[in-house]
Design an enzyme around this catalytic site. Structure first.
Site, PDB file in Angstrom:
ATOM      1  N   GLU A 157      72.139  60.217  17.866  1.00 48.64           N
ATOM      2  CA  GLU A 157      71.315  59.064  17.498  1.00 48.64           C
ATOM      3  C   GLU A 157      71.558  58.580  16.073  1.00 48.64           C
ATOM      4  OE1 GLU A 157      69.250  57.169  19.181  1.00 48.64           O
ATOM      5  OE2 GLU A 157      69.438  58.230  21.071  1.00 48.64           O
ATOM      6  N   SER A 158      71.582  59.501  15.121  1.00 46.70           N
ATOM      7  CA  SER A 158      71.595  59.084  13.717  1.00 46.70           C
ATOM      8  C   SER A 158      72.592  59.820  12.838  1.00 46.70           C
ATOM      9  CB  SER A 158      70.201  59.293  13.112  1.00 46.70           C
ATOM     10  OG  SER A 158      69.911  60.693  13.016  1.00 46.70           O
TER      11      SER A 158
END
Length: 210
Positions: A107-108
């Site tokens: 995700e990040s």
């Protein structure tokens, strides 16, 4: 919703560059069109509807770019970042800590301040509505974000009977979309995301066990 006559031009609630938007992670955002059919069923498609009002959804995450040149089998892992928070969330929601790490990575890339143009926030890229549902007051607080994202993961795992593929697809594209397609949606970005999370999951499992 459609009426008996077809409108000449559908209204759009959100619009973005035809060439996409590149985030600070170098991930191009791609379009998904959301609209409601006359029977009330919500549809998610990569094709723009011709006769319905629609909203543009842009999914963006570190692992979603289809043409990514990253070697996901060799990219460095983050085995010790936020160790206490991951361990607490894994124990509280009975999750494999390797899965939590794989999702954060996808995700990040473990960027605590990550913010997508679509509004997803923090390590596990929680949308504001999801963050609220998961009792997350500050999505940029690592402990809260990991707890909220893990709680959401646990709910999806339960909803999809422990199926990792469907859980990851739902985390990326939404559980309604997965149920609509009765499987991983035919979005290249979501399919790439699921594949890469599973690669990262196996790698984190091996690294954390050593």
């Amino acid at each position: 919703m459609k009426t008996g006559t077809v409108s000449s031009k559908p209204r759009v609630k959100a619009n973005y560059s035809e060439n996409g938007i590149v985030s600070d992670l170098g991930v191009e955002k791609r379009k998904v069109f959301q609209y409601k059919q006359t029977n009330g069923v919500m549809v998610f498609s990569d094709q723009q509807p011709l006769d319905a009002d629609y909203q543009v959804l842009l999914y963006e995450c570190f692992a979603c770019r289809v043409d990514s040149v990253i070697d996901w089998y060799k990219i460095p892992l983050f085995t010790s970042h936020f160790a206490t928070d991951v361990a607490l969330a894994a124990r509280q929601y009975q999750l494999d800590p390797a899965l939590i790490r794989a999702v954060i990575h996808a995700e990040s890339a473990f960027k605590i301040g990550a913010l997508s143009k679509a509004g997803a926030q923090g390590l596990m890229q929680l949308m504001p509505g999801t963050a609220s549902d998961m009792d997350v007051d500050d999505p940029f607080n690592a402990q809260q974000n990991i707890r909220g994202g893990s709680r959401y993961l646990a709910q999806l795992l339960s909803q999809f009977n422990g199926d990792i593929d469907l859980t990851c697809a739902a985390y990326n594209a939404g559980p309604t979309t997965v149920m609509q397609y009765r499987g991983i949606p035919p979005y290249p970005e979501t399919q790439a995301y699921v594949k890469r999370v599973k690669i990262l999951l196996k790698r984190y499992q091996k690294a954390l066990a050593s």
